[in-house]
Design a protein around this motif. Sequence first.
Motif, PDB file in Angstrom:
ATOM      1  N   ALA A   1     -11.751   1.219  -6.911  1.00  0.00           N
ATOM      2  CA  ALA A   1     -12.933   0.414  -7.194  1.00  0.00           C
ATOM      3  C   ALA A   1     -12.774  -0.987  -6.621  1.00  0.00           C
ATOM      4  N   ILE A   2     -11.575  -1.566  -6.824  1.00  0.00           N
ATOM      5  CA  ILE A   2     -11.339  -2.915  -6.302  1.00  0.00           C
ATOM      6  C   ILE A   2     -11.464  -2.916  -4.788  1.00  0.00           C
ATOM      7  N   LEU A   3     -10.869  -1.902  -4.163  1.00  0.00           N
ATOM      8  CA  LEU A   3     -10.887  -1.817  -2.708  1.00  0.00           C
ATOM      9  C   LEU A   3     -12.322  -1.729  -2.185  1.00  0.00           C
ATOM     10  N   VAL A   4     -13.115  -0.845  -2.782  1.00  0.00           N
ATOM     11  CA  VAL A   4     -14.486  -0.655  -2.315  1.00  0.00           C
ATOM     12  C   VAL A   4     -15.310  -1.920  -2.546  1.00  0.00           C
ATOM     13  N   ALA A   5     -15.180  -2.484  -3.735  1.00  0.00           N
ATOM     14  CA  ALA A   5     -15.958  -3.683  -4.054  1.00  0.00           C
ATOM     15  C   ALA A   5     -15.643  -4.797  -3.064  1.00  0.00           C
ATOM     16  N   LEU A   6     -14.354  -4.954  -2.740  1.00  0.00           N
ATOM     17  CA  LEU A   6     -13.971  -6.010  -1.814  1.00  0.00           C
ATOM     18  C   LEU A   6     -14.545  -5.771  -0.433  1.00  0.00           C
ATOM     19  N   LEU A   7     -14.421  -4.532   0.043  1.00  0.00           N
ATOM     20  CA  LEU A   7     -14.876  -4.251   1.397  1.00  0.00           C
ATOM     21  C   LEU A   7     -16.376  -4.470   1.518  1.00  0.00           C
ATOM     22  N   VAL A   8     -17.096  -4.261   0.406  1.00  0.00           N
ATOM     23  CA  VAL A   8     -18.539  -4.444   0.455  1.00  0.00           C
ATOM     24  C   VAL A   8     -18.909  -5.919   0.362  1.00  0.00           C
ATOM     25  N   TRP A   9     -18.338  -6.596  -0.636  1.00  0.00           N
ATOM     26  CA  TRP A   9     -18.821  -7.955  -0.914  1.00  0.00           C
ATOM     27  C   TRP A   9     -17.958  -9.055  -0.333  1.00  0.00           C
ATOM     28  N   ARG A  10     -16.691  -8.802  -0.146  1.00  0.00           N
ATOM     29  CA  ARG A  10     -15.843  -9.885   0.338  1.00  0.00           C
ATOM     30  C   ARG A  10     -14.720  -9.347   1.206  1.00  0.00           C
TER      31      ARG A  10
ATOM     32  N   ALA B   1      -4.956  -1.598  -1.462  1.00  0.00           N
ATOM     33  CA  ALA B   1      -5.964  -2.404  -2.153  1.00  0.00           C
ATOM     34  C   ALA B   1      -5.473  -3.829  -2.312  1.00  0.00           C
ATOM     35  N   ALA B   2      -4.179  -3.972  -2.659  1.00  0.00           N
ATOM     36  CA  ALA B   2      -3.621  -5.310  -2.849  1.00  0.00           C
ATOM     37  C   ALA B   2      -3.609  -6.086  -1.546  1.00  0.00           C
ATOM     38  N   ALA B   3      -3.253  -5.411  -0.446  1.00  0.00           N
ATOM     39  CA  ALA B   3      -3.195  -6.091   0.847  1.00  0.00           C
ATOM     40  C   ALA B   3      -4.583  -6.582   1.261  1.00  0.00           C
ATOM     41  N   VAL B   4      -5.600  -5.753   1.039  1.00  0.00           N
ATOM     42  CA  VAL B   4      -6.959  -6.163   1.380  1.00  0.00           C
ATOM     43  C   VAL B   4      -7.417  -7.292   0.460  1.00  0.00           C
ATOM     44  N   LEU B   5      -7.077  -7.141  -0.826  1.00  0.00           N
ATOM     45  CA  LEU B   5      -7.467  -8.159  -1.801  1.00  0.00           C
ATOM     46  C   LEU B   5      -6.882  -9.514  -1.430  1.00  0.00           C
ATOM     47  N   GLY B   6      -5.653  -9.517  -0.951  1.00  0.00           N
ATOM     48  CA  GLY B   6      -5.001 -10.788  -0.620  1.00  0.00           C
ATOM     49  C   GLY B   6      -5.428 -11.331   0.724  1.00  0.00           C
ATOM     50  N   GLY B   7      -6.240 -10.615   1.455  1.00  0.00           N
ATOM     51  CA  GLY B   7      -6.594 -11.061   2.802  1.00  0.00           C
ATOM     52  C   GLY B   7      -5.566 -10.513   3.764  1.00  0.00           C
ATOM     53  N   ILE B   8      -5.986  -9.562   4.601  1.00  0.00           N
ATOM     54  CA  ILE B   8      -5.044  -8.871   5.502  1.00  0.00           C
ATOM     55  C   ILE B   8      -4.291  -9.879   6.362  1.00  0.00           C
ATOM     56  N   GLY B   9      -2.996  -9.715   6.460  1.00  0.00           N
ATOM     57  CA  GLY B   9      -2.181 -10.601   7.272  1.00  0.00           C
ATOM     58  C   GLY B   9      -1.605 -11.774   6.496  1.00  0.00           C
TER      59      GLY B   9
ATOM     60  N   GLY C   1      -9.077 -14.425   4.334  1.00  0.00           N
ATOM     61  CA  GLY C   1      -8.337 -14.015   5.529  1.00  0.00           C
ATOM     62  C   GLY C   1      -9.319 -13.541   6.577  1.00  0.00           C
ATOM     63  N   ARG C   2      -8.819 -12.865   7.608  1.00  0.00           N
ATOM     64  CA  ARG C   2      -9.710 -12.429   8.658  1.00  0.00           C
ATOM     65  C   ARG C   2     -10.222 -11.016   8.412  1.00  0.00           C
ATOM     66  N   VAL C   3     -11.269 -10.676   9.145  1.00  0.00           N
ATOM     67  CA  VAL C   3     -11.796  -9.314   9.103  1.00  0.00           C
ATOM     68  C   VAL C   3     -11.498  -8.671  10.441  1.00  0.00           C
ATOM     69  N   PHE C   4     -11.016  -7.451  10.405  1.00  0.00           N
ATOM     70  CA  PHE C   4     -10.693  -6.798  11.663  1.00  0.00           C
ATOM     71  C   PHE C   4     -11.736  -5.748  11.994  1.00  0.00           C
TER      72      PHE C   4
END
Lengths: 410, 297
Positions: B278-287, B230-238, B294-297
């Motif tokens: 919850a953070i992970l899901v919310a991020l993947l949906v909205w941001r 969740a933290a890695a996605v939150l920070g922008g992968i990579g 960061g980028r989206v893969f």
Amino acid sequence: MNRPTMAASRRVALAAALAGALVAAGPAAAQQQEVRLGWMGAITGPIAQLVPPILRASQLAVEQVNEQGGILGGRRLTLISADSQCNAQGGNDAGNKLVNVDQVVAIVGGLCSGETIAAANSQAIPNGVVMVSPASTSPLITGLQDRDLIFRVVPSDAYQGQVMARMVWNMGLRRVAVTHVNNDYGRGLAGSFRTAYEALGGTITAFAPHEDQRASYRTELATLARGNPEALVVIAYGGGSGLTVIRQALEGGFFNRFIGGDGMRDDVLPRELGANLNLVVTQPVPREGNPGLEIFNEAFRRVGGNPASIFVAQGYDAAFALALAIQHSGGTDRARISASLRAVTAPGGTVIRPGQWREAVAALAAGQRITYVGASGPIEFDANGDVPGNVAQFTIQGGTFVQGPILSAN
Amino acid sequence: MLEFVNLYLVNGIVLGCVYALGAIGITMIFGILRFGHFAHGDMMTAGAYIALALVWASGMPVLWVLPAAMLLTAALGAGLHWAFYRPLDTGTGSTIVIVIASFGVALMLRSAVQLFFGVDITTYQRGFQTPIWIADTIRILPRHLWIIGLTIALVVALHLFLTRSRLGKAMRAMSDNRALARISGIGTMRVVLAAWAVGGALAAAGGVFLGIDTQLSTQMGWNLLLPMFAAAVLGGIGNPVGAALGALVVGVAEELVTFPWFGEPLLSPAYKSAVSFAILVALLVWRPTGLTRGRVF
């Protein structure tokens, strides 16, 4: 078809034939010789420290059977163990392995209530396999729709909770906070404690579940410490969240007095937190004045076991009673084990004590009824497969838990 | 207010520090190799137990042997890549085989630790610490000061390495565009091994810090996997520094939802684990780009 492929296909055919031969001959031959008894428990996970002696006690029962002539007319009894990891997923996996892969006749275990319930519902009950748990105390097991397949030789926490409430009350504590690990064991015991303690007139200042295996419980503790509780009741596993909760409670100055259930009777607590840790726990114990316990203790000591370890008498009884049931049923048909288990434990027959395998076989051969009176006392299964029992108080002395008086619920 | 800081915020930051050290490795490996490394939690466990072995062997406090443990776990990370992930890299860009293989590696690492160290929980040092007071208001455990201080030092050092050194720049280039980096003459193997080494070293630090703060158990790292992802996605992968900040957010959020904001705790502590979900899901949906775009893969 070119040459390499042909060679390859011949090799495949050979391998298939070999495998077929093994499948056909292997289990059949093995089944003729050995009778498989399953054993499942949380070899890894939060109670890992408590498990080896229980497994050893079950193995002792199996060794005695084999030393005294074997089972079902000289066949060898083998104990096949599986790690159920103290959680539902692990219980399901271990149950699947024992029931479907190893094709055991019956199962000793599990230990943690969550793994027992999962293995019972997903594997044992659908496949008609008897389970006898030496340690699962959750009241939820009583109510399983189990077609008389799930038994245990340890009393339900419906009773331990009442005893614990009375003990806390008699210690002069009138306001306590309760936290329990959020699984079948924790919910069951904490719920029964809460009902009994409030019935006595005590106040539960806070009642909070927590997840096992987390790094920090400090916020939970901060919440629990509100409302001036005099002590914290921790229903958890000493090798799991229990140690972390108590350590962080001491460090944060939230609590300095602790009460626990049987899951907290783990020597890791005094070892890591100091011998003067103020923790009192309750634990179901074998009944006193029972000659079977001394016989077992002596035999267990001889194989290097420590009879003071938790649930070893029950671990022995579960395995020995199942061996007797298999012998009584006269074969390895799973469907007949449940009735035979009730038959060899019902009162009124020739009394068989721990280690008296040869006597039991002779009595059964002579057409007599037998009554196994085990290391933990008479095994009087009620309609739900539960047994009555005793609960004792344990305190920390010299870095280990020492048994105190047997407690009463009134 | 002081209760809020001492009992909730500080704990959240400490938890965030542990998450951060793992999340950085996850995000770097994802950035450069394009796969989610599910054995990362167990690499933290391995690092923590390597440090335990060093403590037993040398008799020194665990923080003294930390550099050696980090080096050994760095070697372990590079070794894992060389032995397991590299042979499975088909070069076609499909990484699902490697992702599944990393589950297997996770089980192997955990079992190896159980084989050598047993399944009982243990600690670097027995007993417990009592908190100290800073300026009569902040109450904090000495080891928490160490954990927070060392994590900040490691993240700053990593940032300098990535922005100033040649190898660090090559790693960033590789993370941005693998093909372009390769045409520019950047040695792929060297960069990949460097990513594993840095990821492994930081994982060891995270594992050791968790071990210092609580105890060592063979499941300690595996249990952290979800919040770290969740933290890695939150920070922008990579983005390593983004992952560290994301970890801080996740750690603090997990603790703060249990604060009695309106007299009662916002959420029962039993549901703390759900926060990272919850953070992970919310991020993947909205941001899906994460907070740092960061980028989206």
